[in-house]
Each structure stands twice: as structure tokens, then as C-alpha cells.
Scaffold this active site. Structure first.
Site, PDB file in Angstrom:
ATOM      1  N   GLY A   8       0.814  -1.202   0.000  1.00 37.13           N
ATOM      2  CA  GLY A   8       0.000   0.000   0.000  1.00 37.13           C
ATOM      3  C   GLY A   8       0.853   1.259   0.000  1.00 37.13           C
ATOM      4  O   GLY A   8       2.086   1.201   0.059  1.00 37.13           O
ATOM      5  N   SER A  11       4.004   2.040   2.473  1.00 39.69           N
ATOM      6  CA  SER A  11       4.244   0.753   3.135  1.00 39.69           C
ATOM      7  C   SER A  11       5.724   0.451   3.304  1.00 39.69           C
ATOM      8  O   SER A  11       6.091  -0.431   4.070  1.00 39.69           O
ATOM      9  CB  SER A  11       3.585  -0.380   2.339  1.00 39.69           C
ATOM     10  OG  SER A  11       4.164  -0.472   1.053  1.00 39.69           O
ATOM     11  N   GLY A  12       6.578   1.157   2.559  1.00 39.15           N
ATOM     12  CA  GLY A  12       8.016   0.898   2.601  1.00 39.15           C
ATOM     13  C   GLY A  12       8.509   0.080   1.418  1.00 39.15           C
ATOM     14  O   GLY A  12       9.652  -0.366   1.396  1.00 39.15           O
ATOM     15  N   ALA A  31      12.422   5.625 -13.468  1.00 43.47           N
ATOM     16  CA  ALA A  31      11.384   6.418 -12.812  1.00 43.47           C
ATOM     17  C   ALA A  31      10.215   6.629 -13.768  1.00 43.47           C
ATOM     18  O   ALA A  31      10.407   7.044 -14.912  1.00 43.47           O
ATOM     19  CB  ALA A  31      11.954   7.762 -12.378  1.00 43.47           C
ATOM     20  N   HIS A  47      12.759  11.319  -3.496  1.00 44.65           N
ATOM     21  CA  HIS A  47      13.206  10.018  -3.991  1.00 44.65           C
ATOM     22  C   HIS A  47      14.613  10.112  -4.576  1.00 44.65           C
ATOM     23  O   HIS A  47      15.451   9.239  -4.328  1.00 44.65           O
ATOM     24  CB  HIS A  47      12.236   9.471  -5.048  1.00 44.65           C
ATOM     25  CG  HIS A  47      11.147   8.628  -4.496  1.00 44.65           C
ATOM     26  ND1 HIS A  47      11.293   7.283  -4.275  1.00 44.65           N
ATOM     27  CD2 HIS A  47       9.890   8.938  -4.113  1.00 44.65           C
ATOM     28  CE1 HIS A  47      10.168   6.785  -3.783  1.00 44.65           C
ATOM     29  NE2 HIS A  47       9.300   7.778  -3.675  1.00 44.65           N
TER      30      HIS A  47
END
Length: 178
Positions: A8, A11-12, A31, A47
């Protein structure tokens, strides 16, 4: 080796994928995000800052099929659901999505059979919540579910990340739960 990492929002899953990819010598980060507003531009910058500076970067919001077999380095594709969103939100391109999806899946199959490198693919699990109210949201959930299932069928490994904890679902082509 193709490894699908799903989970989700927040969530990592991206961090987990980056951790796995960082164990490899050469990494190309693919990306799919586009900076369509200030908030997304901030996310993209975060990111970029979080991943190693020596990783190569390919920005490819629409044609993932073109990058799968175009490199000898480890690939980290982040993420399939943004790739899908790009297509869904481009009315002029949407009619060509099924063709691109077929090319992408074929490229993954070829990479799985021929290549000895790693491909990590991040995607969102969107089917665990309520059925969305709007037509576009329902279409997104349907298309994401079908895309995720198709990639998972090809992948050697599938990991579900929940609250930063990875749960192996499929390893070496074998389902572990089900």
C-alpha cells in the site's frame, strides 16, 4: 530474476526495493513519475535524494517495454501504478495502452528467460480497500489489479510489504501462501 514488490501507500516498498537493488554493482533506476504539480515534484526530489547518486537514471513514464532489455545493469522500476496513471490520464495515448502493456510483459518474459540480471519492480496494491466510487478510480483499480497479476505471473519473486515489513509471497517461481 524478476522481483515484484507490492504494498500500500507508504508501506516501505520503494525503500525495500532500493535496499535489495543496492546489493548489486550497477543499478539503473527507471522512474515513471511525472511532476504534474508541486507536491509531486517534491516527492520526486525526495526520492532522488534518498537513492545513491551513482545509480543511473532513466525517466520513462510511458514506454517501459523499451527499457527492460536495454541495459545490462540491475533495473529498479518505480512504479507500475504511476506508469498506469500516466496512461490513464492521457486520453490521446490510452487507446495504445494494451499494446504497450503486451510489449512490456513480453519484454519481461524475455528478460526472465534470457538475462542473468535482476529487475526489481515496485507497484501499489490497490485492491485491498473499498471499491472506488468514480468511474476513473474503478478503472484504475481494475487495470492496476490486472497489470499486477500479469507481472506477478512472470516474476520469480513477489514480496508484499506491510508497515515496512516484507512478506514473501512467491520465491523462485513457487507460491508460498495460498
Amino acid at each position: 530474476m524478476i522481483h515484484l514488490i507490492t504494498g500500500g501507500a507508504r508501506s516501505g516498498k520503494s525503500s525495500y526495493a532500493e535496499q535489495l537493488a543496492s546489493m548489486r554493482a550497477q543499478v539503473t533506476y527507471v522512474a515513471t513519475a511525472t511532476a504534474c504539480d508541486d507536491e509531486m515534484a517534491t516527492r520526486i526530489q525526495r526520492h532522488k535524494k534518498d537513492r545513491p547518486a551513482h545509480w543511473a537514471l532513466v525517466e520513462q513514464p510511458f514506454e517501459l517495454s523499451s527499457v527492460v532489455n536495454d541495459s545490462s545493469s540491475t533495473l529498479l522500476i518505480d512504479c507500475l501504478t504511476l506508469y498506469l496513471t500516466n496512461w490513464l490520464c492521457s486520453e490521446s495515448r490510452w487507446p495504445d495502452f494494451e499494446q504497450e502493456k503486451s510489449r512490456f510483459l513480453a519484454a519481461l518474459r524475455e528478460a526472465s528467460e534470457v538475462c542473468q540480471r535482476h529487475i526489481f519492480i515496485v507497484t501499489n496494491e490497490v485492491g485491498s480497500g473499498i471499491v472506488p466510487v468514480g468511474e476513473l478510480s474503478r478503472r484504475f483499480a481494475d487495470e492496476a489489479g490486472w497489470l499486477n497479476q500479469a507481472v506477478a505471473a512472470i516474476a520469480d519473486d513477489v514480496t508484499l510489504v506491510v508497515a515496512g515489513c516484507p512478506l514473501a509471497v512467491k520465491r523462485n517461481g513457487v507460491l508460498l501462501h495460498g
